[in-house]
Design a protein around this motif. Sequence first.
Motif, PDB file in Angstrom:
ATOM      1  N   LEU A 194      -4.081 -52.507   6.823  1.00  0.00           N
ATOM      2  CA  LEU A 194      -3.148 -52.743   5.729  1.00  0.00           C
ATOM      3  C   LEU A 194      -2.037 -53.696   6.155  1.00  0.00           C
ATOM      4  O   LEU A 194      -1.719 -54.656   5.443  1.00  0.00           O
ATOM      5  N   LYS A 195      -1.448 -53.460   7.317  1.00  0.00           N
ATOM      6  CA  LYS A 195      -0.391 -54.354   7.806  1.00  0.00           C
ATOM      7  C   LYS A 195      -0.921 -55.762   8.034  1.00  0.00           C
ATOM      8  O   LYS A 195      -0.237 -56.753   7.766  1.00  0.00           O
ATOM      9  N   TRP A 196      -2.136 -55.838   8.543  1.00  0.00           N
ATOM     10  CA  TRP A 196      -2.761 -57.144   8.778  1.00  0.00           C
ATOM     11  C   TRP A 196      -2.903 -57.896   7.453  1.00  0.00           C
ATOM     12  O   TRP A 196      -2.516 -59.061   7.348  1.00  0.00           O
ATOM     13  N   ALA A 197      -3.459 -57.235   6.443  1.00  0.00           N
ATOM     14  CA  ALA A 197      -3.655 -57.876   5.146  1.00  0.00           C
ATOM     15  C   ALA A 197      -2.325 -58.302   4.539  1.00  0.00           C
ATOM     16  O   ALA A 197      -2.183 -59.423   4.032  1.00  0.00           O
ATOM     17  N   GLN A 198      -1.341 -57.428   4.583  1.00  0.00           N
ATOM     18  CA  GLN A 198      -0.030 -57.759   4.022  1.00  0.00           C
ATOM     19  C   GLN A 198       0.594 -58.962   4.739  1.00  0.00           C
ATOM     20  O   GLN A 198       1.182 -59.835   4.093  1.00  0.00           O
ATOM     21  N   HIS A 199       0.463 -59.000   6.056  1.00  0.00           N
ATOM     22  CA  HIS A 199       1.051 -60.102   6.822  1.00  0.00           C
ATOM     23  C   HIS A 199       0.455 -61.442   6.417  1.00  0.00           C
ATOM     24  O   HIS A 199       1.189 -62.395   6.119  1.00  0.00           O
ATOM     25  N   PRO A 208      -7.826 -63.825  -8.798  1.00  0.00           N
ATOM     26  CA  PRO A 208      -8.422 -62.819  -7.911  1.00  0.00           C
ATOM     27  C   PRO A 208      -7.627 -62.598  -6.626  1.00  0.00           C
ATOM     28  O   PRO A 208      -7.572 -61.471  -6.117  1.00  0.00           O
ATOM     29  N   GLN A 209      -6.988 -63.666  -6.110  1.00  0.00           N
ATOM     30  CA  GLN A 209      -6.204 -63.491  -4.894  1.00  0.00           C
ATOM     31  C   GLN A 209      -4.931 -62.685  -5.150  1.00  0.00           C
ATOM     32  O   GLN A 209      -4.511 -61.896  -4.299  1.00  0.00           O
ATOM     33  N   VAL A 210      -4.327 -62.852  -6.305  1.00  0.00           N
ATOM     34  CA  VAL A 210      -3.163 -62.029  -6.644  1.00  0.00           C
ATOM     35  C   VAL A 210      -3.581 -60.568  -6.784  1.00  0.00           C
ATOM     36  O   VAL A 210      -2.850 -59.662  -6.361  1.00  0.00           O
ATOM     37  N   TYR A 220      -3.571 -54.615  -1.728  1.00  0.00           N
ATOM     38  CA  TYR A 220      -3.075 -54.314  -0.382  1.00  0.00           C
ATOM     39  C   TYR A 220      -1.564 -54.137  -0.338  1.00  0.00           C
ATOM     40  O   TYR A 220      -0.951 -54.156   0.721  1.00  0.00           O
ATOM     41  N   LYS A 221      -0.973 -53.981  -1.528  1.00  0.00           N
ATOM     42  CA  LYS A 221       0.442 -53.624  -1.654  1.00  0.00           C
ATOM     43  C   LYS A 221       1.376 -54.632  -0.995  1.00  0.00           C
ATOM     44  O   LYS A 221       2.411 -54.282  -0.423  1.00  0.00           O
ATOM     45  N   ALA A 222       1.013 -55.903  -1.068  1.00  0.00           N
ATOM     46  CA  ALA A 222       1.904 -56.953  -0.580  1.00  0.00           C
ATOM     47  C   ALA A 222       3.072 -57.112  -1.548  1.00  0.00           C
ATOM     48  O   ALA A 222       2.925 -56.937  -2.764  1.00  0.00           O
ATOM     49  N   ASP A 223       4.240 -57.430  -1.024  1.00  0.00           N
ATOM     50  CA  ASP A 223       5.431 -57.631  -1.840  1.00  0.00           C
ATOM     51  C   ASP A 223       5.344 -58.992  -2.523  1.00  0.00           C
ATOM     52  O   ASP A 223       5.370 -60.033  -1.863  1.00  0.00           O
ATOM     53  N   LEU A 224       5.266 -59.000  -3.839  1.00  0.00           N
ATOM     54  CA  LEU A 224       5.116 -60.245  -4.592  1.00  0.00           C
ATOM     55  C   LEU A 224       6.414 -60.730  -5.224  1.00  0.00           C
ATOM     56  O   LEU A 224       6.423 -61.791  -5.860  1.00  0.00           O
ATOM     57  N   THR A 225       7.479 -59.998  -5.049  1.00  0.00           N
ATOM     58  CA  THR A 225       8.732 -60.376  -5.715  1.00  0.00           C
ATOM     59  C   THR A 225       9.261 -61.756  -5.330  1.00  0.00           C
ATOM     60  O   THR A 225       9.917 -62.392  -6.171  1.00  0.00           O
ATOM     61  N   PRO A 226       9.017 -62.277  -4.121  1.00  0.00           N
ATOM     62  CA  PRO A 226       9.546 -63.619  -3.817  1.00  0.00           C
ATOM     63  C   PRO A 226       8.795 -64.765  -4.482  1.00  0.00           C
ATOM     64  O   PRO A 226       9.225 -65.914  -4.365  1.00  0.00           O
ATOM     65  N   TYR A 227       7.702 -64.484  -5.178  1.00  0.00           N
ATOM     66  CA  TYR A 227       6.807 -65.552  -5.599  1.00  0.00           C
ATOM     67  C   TYR A 227       6.798 -65.687  -7.121  1.00  0.00           C
ATOM     68  O   TYR A 227       5.833 -65.333  -7.808  1.00  0.00           O
TER      69      TYR A 227
END
Length: 242
Positions: free
Chosen positions: A153-158, A193-195, A201-208
């Motif tokens: 999970l950390k890998w994917a988010q990074h 699909p990438q979004v 994977y619970k990546a933070d999308l707020t900056p984008y």
Amino acid sequence: MAHKAIYFAPLFRSFGLQSFVRNMSTNSKPVLYSYWPSSCSWRVRVALAIKEIEYEIKPTSLLRTVDQHAYTEEYTKVNPMQKVPSLKIDGHTLCDSVAIMHYLEETRPQPALLPQDPVKRAKVREIVELICSGIQPLQNSAVLDHIGKDQSLKWAQHWISRGFQGLEKVLSQSAGKFCVGDELTMADICLVPQVRNARRYKADLTPYATILRLDQKLQQLEAFKATHPSKQPDCPPEFAKK
């Protein structure tokens, strides 16, 4: 299992697409090997929908279990890499989502998925490669399985966050209504699909802000809604409404 691409006849009739496709088609429909959560498979489903191409769909799991079709000898003959999607079309088999989209564009050019302007066309290809070569492969299921459950999970988010930092800057300069100006292109087909992967994977999308704006706009289009992973025949019931 038969699957039918969404039709956009009122919009595309002026291009003469239906007669063009009839001339290109063989006696059998194209066959798409697709796995419901696969972002690469979703790209091809959207492209087929936009271009009004009817096809048969063969759900093909990526799970490494003895009863899963993707890892049988039969599927290895279809795709030696044992990945999805694969598309049998016009007597040929193609095994990469980007290659498939380009083939569809070259053999069934309307409605177009690449702009006529050479600079915009190059920009679309740039965005496609940023996503399909620079972001998605680092968080696909095979890589995460190798990394291991504790770190995946950390890998994917990074890697998603790192990729989105650059992609956001590119899109902020190229986007209009869609990723490159106001034309719907391969770049848009790859973005949505990438979004979804990023949310998965619970990546933070707020900056984008640009990525989120485009994703929201694109998900309102019927081609994306009708081909969504939750609507695939192999989607488990618990995910069918997500």
